[in-house]
Design a protein around this motif. Structure first.
Motif, PDB file in Angstrom:
ATOM      1  N   PHE A   1      29.980  34.062  53.577  1.00 38.68           N
ATOM      2  CA  PHE A   1      30.202  34.079  52.135  1.00 38.68           C
ATOM      3  C   PHE A   1      30.380  32.653  51.665  1.00 38.68           C
TER       4      PHE A   1
ATOM      5  N   SER B   1      31.662  30.153  49.184  1.00 35.69           N
ATOM      6  CA  SER B   1      32.613  30.045  48.078  1.00 35.69           C
ATOM      7  C   SER B   1      32.762  28.602  47.604  1.00 35.69           C
TER       8      SER B   1
ATOM      9  N   ASP C   1      30.041  43.836  45.422  1.00 33.72           N
ATOM     10  CA  ASP C   1      29.319  43.082  46.452  1.00 33.72           C
ATOM     11  C   ASP C   1      30.205  42.829  47.661  1.00 33.72           C
ATOM     12  N   MET C   2      31.451  42.439  47.431  1.00 35.21           N
ATOM     13  CA  MET C   2      32.378  42.184  48.536  1.00 35.21           C
ATOM     14  C   MET C   2      32.631  43.452  49.350  1.00 35.21           C
TER      15      MET C   2
ATOM     16  N   TYR D   1      29.579  43.919  51.537  1.00 32.57           N
ATOM     17  CA  TYR D   1      29.547  42.974  52.646  1.00 32.57           C
ATOM     18  C   TYR D   1      30.528  43.362  53.741  1.00 32.57           C
ATOM     19  N   SER D   2      31.708  43.828  53.340  1.00 28.44           N
ATOM     20  CA  SER D   2      32.772  44.104  54.308  1.00 28.44           C
ATOM     21  C   SER D   2      32.655  45.478  54.956  1.00 28.44           C
TER      22      SER D   2
ATOM     23  N   VAL E   1      40.840  41.288  47.940  1.00 25.79           N
ATOM     24  CA  VAL E   1      40.163  40.126  47.368  1.00 25.79           C
ATOM     25  C   VAL E   1      41.187  39.426  46.486  1.00 25.79           C
TER      26      VAL E   1
ATOM     27  N   TYR F   1      37.879  33.543  42.441  1.00 21.91           N
ATOM     28  CA  TYR F   1      38.023  33.938  43.838  1.00 21.91           C
ATOM     29  C   TYR F   1      38.716  32.842  44.641  1.00 21.91           C
TER      30      TYR F   1
ATOM     31  N   HIS G   1      39.824  36.392  50.846  1.00 22.89           N
ATOM     32  CA  HIS G   1      39.797  37.831  51.124  1.00 22.89           C
ATOM     33  C   HIS G   1      40.308  38.082  52.548  1.00 22.89           C
TER      34      HIS G   1
END
Length: 102
Positions: A43, A45, A58-59, A62-63, A88, A96, A99
């Motif tokens: 990811f 950032s 989206d997170m 992904y997870s 998150v 952000y 996470h």
């Protein structure tokens, strides 16, 4: 004298490598039970990102987590561990900051 590699051979090797990587990803996904969170994903950032509904969706994808929880700076949250939850974190301006699973 070494044998010269041709363009078709390079293309075939690239295709084989691509298929191998896909097979490894599929195998890794099969080892993780469905719905179990993993924070081990790439990811980027480097750019500040606003946490909004699409970002959280989206997170979650992904997870692999079933549950996603957005925690803003200064908010309290439970410390009980759930293997299907992704936290998150964001600052007070909703950017952000990180996470973790749990």
């Amino acid at each position: 004298m070494a044998k010269k590699t041709t363009k078709p051979q390079i293309a075939a090797l690239a295709a084989l490598l691509t298929l191998s990587i896909g097979a490894l990803e599929a195998a890794a996904n099969e080892l993780r039970p469905s719905g179990v969170c993993t924070a081990n994903f790439a990811f980027n950032s480097l750019l500040p990102m606003k946490v909004d509904a699409q970002f959280l969706q989206d997170m979650q994808a992904y997870s692999g987590a079933k549950i996603i929880r957005h925690i803003r700076a200064g908010e309290a949250y439970t410390m009980d561990y759930r293997d299907d939850r992704l936290y998150v974190f964001s600052d007070k301006e909703n950017f952000y900051t990180g996470h973790k699973c749990g």
